[in-house]
Design a protein around this motif. Structure first.
Motif, PDB file in Angstrom:
ATOM      1  N   ALA A  43       0.839  -1.199   0.000  1.00 22.52           N
ATOM      2  CA  ALA A  43       0.000   0.000   0.000  1.00 22.52           C
ATOM      3  C   ALA A  43       0.877   1.254   0.000  1.00 22.52           C
ATOM      4  CB  ALA A  43      -0.938  -0.001   1.208  1.00 22.52           C
ATOM      5  N   ARG A  44       1.912   1.223   0.807  1.00 21.71           N
ATOM      6  CA  ARG A  44       2.845   2.377   0.867  1.00 21.71           C
ATOM      7  C   ARG A  44       3.541   2.571  -0.490  1.00 21.71           C
ATOM      8  NH1 ARG A  44       4.266   7.103   2.895  1.00 21.71           N
ATOM      9  NH2 ARG A  44       6.447   7.291   3.430  1.00 21.71           N
ATOM     10  N   ALA A  45       3.968   1.478  -1.122  1.00 22.94           N
ATOM     11  CA  ALA A  45       4.618   1.553  -2.426  1.00 22.94           C
ATOM     12  C   ALA A  45       3.655   2.114  -3.471  1.00 22.94           C
ATOM     13  CB  ALA A  45       5.132   0.174  -2.848  1.00 22.94           C
ATOM     14  N   ALA A  46       2.405   1.677  -3.424  1.00 22.80           N
ATOM     15  CA  ALA A  46       1.410   2.197  -4.372  1.00 22.80           C
ATOM     16  C   ALA A  46       1.209   3.694  -4.158  1.00 22.80           C
ATOM     17  CB  ALA A  46       0.090   1.444  -4.217  1.00 22.80           C
ATOM     18  N   ASP A  47       1.169   4.104  -2.896  1.00 19.99           N
ATOM     19  CA  ASP A  47       1.016   5.530  -2.585  1.00 19.99           C
ATOM     20  C   ASP A  47       2.217   6.321  -3.101  1.00 19.99           C
ATOM     21  OD1 ASP A  47      -0.220   7.817  -1.332  1.00 19.99           O
ATOM     22  OD2 ASP A  47       1.289   7.641   0.262  1.00 19.99           O
ATOM     23  N   LEU A  48       3.423   5.792  -2.883  1.00 25.82           N
ATOM     24  CA  LEU A  48       4.630   6.482  -3.363  1.00 25.82           C
ATOM     25  C   LEU A  48       4.664   6.533  -4.891  1.00 25.82           C
ATOM     26  CD1 LEU A  48       7.332   5.165  -0.869  1.00 25.82           C
ATOM     27  CD2 LEU A  48       6.337   7.455  -0.989  1.00 25.82           C
ATOM     28  N   ARG A  49       4.209   5.455  -5.559  1.00 27.11           N
ATOM     29  CA  ARG A  49       4.153   5.460  -7.022  1.00 27.11           C
ATOM     30  C   ARG A  49       3.190   6.540  -7.521  1.00 27.11           C
ATOM     31  NH1 ARG A  49       4.696  -0.229  -6.836  1.00 27.11           N
ATOM     32  NH2 ARG A  49       2.438  -0.467  -6.662  1.00 27.11           N
ATOM     33  N   ASP A  50       2.066   6.651  -6.850  1.00 27.08           N
ATOM     34  CA  ASP A  50       1.104   7.682  -7.239  1.00 27.08           C
ATOM     35  C   ASP A  50       1.707   9.073  -7.076  1.00 27.08           C
ATOM     36  OD1 ASP A  50      -0.740   5.758  -7.837  1.00 27.08           O
ATOM     37  OD2 ASP A  50      -1.881   5.970  -5.961  1.00 27.08           O
ATOM     38  N   ARG A  51       2.390   9.294  -5.958  1.00 28.27           N
ATOM     39  CA  ARG A  51       3.043  10.596  -5.733  1.00 28.27           C
ATOM     40  C   ARG A  51       4.123  10.861  -6.777  1.00 28.27           C
ATOM     41  NH1 ARG A  51       4.189  11.253   0.710  1.00 28.27           N
ATOM     42  NH2 ARG A  51       2.022  11.305   1.404  1.00 28.27           N
ATOM     43  N   ALA A  52       4.927   9.834  -7.075  1.00 32.64           N
ATOM     44  CA  ALA A  52       5.995   9.990  -8.070  1.00 32.64           C
ATOM     45  C   ALA A  52       5.406  10.284  -9.440  1.00 32.64           C
ATOM     46  CB  ALA A  52       6.864   8.730  -8.121  1.00 32.64           C
ATOM     47  N   GLY A  53       4.322   9.633  -9.785  1.00 34.06           N
ATOM     48  CA  GLY A  53       3.672   9.899 -11.066  1.00 34.06           C
ATOM     49  C   GLY A  53       3.167  11.334 -11.141  1.00 34.06           C
ATOM     50  N   ALA A  54       2.585  11.796 -10.043  1.00 36.31           N
ATOM     51  CA  ALA A  54       2.095  13.183 -10.007  1.00 36.31           C
ATOM     52  C   ALA A  54       3.257  14.166 -10.127  1.00 36.31           C
ATOM     53  CB  ALA A  54       1.319  13.433  -8.720  1.00 36.31           C
ATOM     54  N   MET A  55       4.360  13.860  -9.439  1.00 39.32           N
ATOM     55  CA  MET A  55       5.524  14.749  -9.517  1.00 39.32           C
ATOM     56  C   MET A  55       6.129  14.719 -10.926  1.00 39.32           C
ATOM     57  SD  MET A  55       7.445  14.237  -5.883  1.00 39.32           S
ATOM     58  CE  MET A  55       8.534  15.607  -6.050  1.00 39.32           C
ATOM     59  N   THR A  56       6.128  13.553 -11.564  1.00 39.31           N
ATOM     60  CA  THR A  56       6.644  13.451 -12.929  1.00 39.31           C
ATOM     61  C   THR A  56       5.821  14.308 -13.876  1.00 39.31           C
ATOM     62  OG1 THR A  56       7.410  11.196 -12.512  1.00 39.31           O
ATOM     63  CG2 THR A  56       7.144  11.836 -14.812  1.00 39.31           C
ATOM     64  N   VAL A  57       4.519  14.241 -13.743  1.00 41.31           N
ATOM     65  CA  VAL A  57       3.641  15.061 -14.580  1.00 41.31           C
ATOM     66  C   VAL A  57       3.914  16.539 -14.335  1.00 41.31           C
ATOM     67  CG1 VAL A  57       1.234  15.724 -14.947  1.00 41.31           C
ATOM     68  CG2 VAL A  57       1.845  13.314 -14.818  1.00 41.31           C
ATOM     69  N   GLN A  58       4.055  16.890 -13.055  1.00 38.16           N
ATOM     70  CA  GLN A  58       4.311  18.292 -12.706  1.00 38.16           C
ATOM     71  C   GLN A  58       5.666  18.748 -13.254  1.00 38.16           C
ATOM     72  OE1 GLN A  58       4.293  19.063  -8.510  1.00 38.16           O
ATOM     73  NE2 GLN A  58       4.353  21.283  -8.757  1.00 38.16           N
ATOM     74  N   LEU A  59       6.700  17.913 -13.134  1.00 42.60           N
ATOM     75  CA  LEU A  59       8.026  18.271 -13.640  1.00 42.60           C
ATOM     76  C   LEU A  59       8.023  18.393 -15.165  1.00 42.60           C
ATOM     77  CD1 LEU A  59      10.376  16.145 -11.376  1.00 42.60           C
ATOM     78  CD2 LEU A  59      10.118  18.622 -11.389  1.00 42.60           C
ATOM     79  N   ARG A  60       7.327  17.505 -15.845  1.00 36.54           N
ATOM     80  CA  ARG A  60       7.251  17.601 -17.303  1.00 36.54           C
ATOM     81  C   ARG A  60       6.554  18.888 -17.719  1.00 36.54           C
ATOM     82  NH1 ARG A  60       5.723  11.394 -19.016  1.00 36.54           N
ATOM     83  NH2 ARG A  60       7.811  10.558 -18.683  1.00 36.54           N
ATOM     84  N   SER A  61       5.507  19.220 -17.007  1.00 41.53           N
ATOM     85  CA  SER A  61       4.787  20.459 -17.310  1.00 41.53           C
ATOM     86  C   SER A  61       5.688  21.668 -17.084  1.00 41.53           C
ATOM     87  CB  SER A  61       3.533  20.557 -16.436  1.00 41.53           C
ATOM     88  OG  SER A  61       2.927  21.813 -16.582  1.00 41.53           O
ATOM     89  N   THR A  62       6.425  21.666 -15.979  1.00 46.68           N
ATOM     90  CA  THR A  62       7.340  22.775 -15.671  1.00 46.68           C
ATOM     91  C   THR A  62       8.444  22.849 -16.716  1.00 46.68           C
ATOM     92  OG1 THR A  62       6.880  22.483 -13.321  1.00 46.68           O
ATOM     93  CG2 THR A  62       8.836  23.746 -13.889  1.00 46.68           C
ATOM     94  N   ALA A  63       8.991  21.707 -17.113  1.00 43.93           N
ATOM     95  CA  ALA A  63      10.058  21.699 -18.123  1.00 43.93           C
ATOM     96  C   ALA A  63       9.535  22.201 -19.464  1.00 43.93           C
ATOM     97  CB  ALA A  63      10.629  20.284 -18.273  1.00 43.93           C
ATOM     98  N   ALA A  64       8.342  21.794 -19.835  1.00 41.97           N
ATOM     99  CA  ALA A  64       7.768  22.263 -21.101  1.00 41.97           C
ATOM    100  C   ALA A  64       7.547  23.768 -21.050  1.00 41.97           C
ATOM    101  CB  ALA A  64       6.449  21.543 -21.380  1.00 41.97           C
ATOM    102  N   GLN A  65       7.065  24.244 -19.910  1.00 43.83           N
ATOM    103  CA  GLN A  65       6.844  25.684 -19.753  1.00 43.83           C
ATOM    104  C   GLN A  65       8.170  26.431 -19.830  1.00 43.83           C
ATOM    105  OE1 GLN A  65       5.000  26.693 -16.025  1.00 43.83           O
ATOM    106  NE2 GLN A  65       3.706  28.218 -17.002  1.00 43.83           N
ATOM    107  N   ALA A  66       9.208  25.904 -19.182  1.00 40.51           N
ATOM    108  CA  ALA A  66      10.529  26.543 -19.237  1.00 40.51           C
ATOM    109  C   ALA A  66      11.065  26.522 -20.666  1.00 40.51           C
ATOM    110  CB  ALA A  66      11.497  25.820 -18.296  1.00 40.51           C
ATOM    111  N   GLY A  67      10.844  25.428 -21.383  1.00 42.87           N
ATOM    112  CA  GLY A  67      11.278  25.352 -22.781  1.00 42.87           C
ATOM    113  C   GLY A  67      10.597  26.404 -23.633  1.00 42.87           C
ATOM    114  N   HIS A  68       9.305  26.589 -23.423  1.00 41.30           N
ATOM    115  CA  HIS A  68       8.577  27.614 -24.176  1.00 41.30           C
ATOM    116  C   HIS A  68       9.099  29.008 -23.839  1.00 41.30           C
ATOM    117  CE1 HIS A  68       5.778  24.890 -26.010  1.00 41.30           C
ATOM    118  NE2 HIS A  68       5.338  24.426 -24.847  1.00 41.30           N
TER     119      HIS A  68
END
Length: 178
Positions: A43-68
């Motif tokens: 359960a803890r691993a699933a929770d951490l995976r969900d958090r990591a996925g959310a952070m990955t999405v957020q980082l990709r969005s930030t990187a795309a914004q910085a690229g623009h």
């Protein structure tokens, strides 16, 4: 009537027993969940995976914004450089045109001066030749006679020589500046 209160008491007792069993079952399930380390880790691993996925999405969005943002700034910088280059090109053209006009006017002035000087020289040569009469040495009689009859070509040759000298002086000045 005596059966009734006993029956009510038994039903009440059964109801309490059922509630106690339910509470006991919930407590046992909670204790079992707490002792199930493998399940808790999953359960803890699933929770951490969900958090990591959310952070990955957020980082990709930030990187795309910085690229623009970088792309936009680079575009603006390119336009600025292009505008400055165009302005510098116009400035150079204006200065070259001004230098051309200045050199033309100087050449015209020099030509007129040389023509005047040539006319004076031709007049002096003519006066000297007429005063000298036939005392001009034989090898120079033909050129002096030509100069007397045709003063314009002599002036043109003198002007051309002066232009060549002026060009040499200007060339040396430019070479000295560099």
């Amino acid at each position: 009537m005596t059966d009734r209160p006993a029956a009510d008491g038994a039903a009440e007792l059964r109801k309490q027993i059922a509630e106690t069993r339910s509470q006991l079952g919930s407590t046992v399930e909670e204790l079992a969940a707490k002792t199930d380390l493998r399940g808790r880790a999953k359960a803890r691993a699933a929770d951490l995976r969900d958090r990591a996925g959310a952070m990955t999405v957020q980082l990709r969005s930030t990187a795309a914004q910085a690229g623009h943002t970088v792309q936009e700034r680079a575009g603006r910088a390119g336009h600025t450089v292009q505008e400055k280059a165009v302005h510098a090109g116009h400035t150079v053209q204006e200065k070259a045109a001004h230098a051309g006009h200045t050199s033309r006017s100087r050449v015209k002035g020099a030509r007129h001066g040389l023509q005047d000087d040539g006319s004076h020289i031709a007049a002096e040569v003519e006066g000297t030749a007429s005063r000298a009469g036939r005392t001009v040495p034989a090898p120079l009689r033909a050129p002096v006679g030509f100069a007397r009859r045709h003063p314009r070509p002599v002036v043109i040759v003198a002007a051309a020589g002066a232009v060549i000298v002026a060009a040499g002086v200007l060339g040396r000045r430019r070479a000295a500046r560099c």
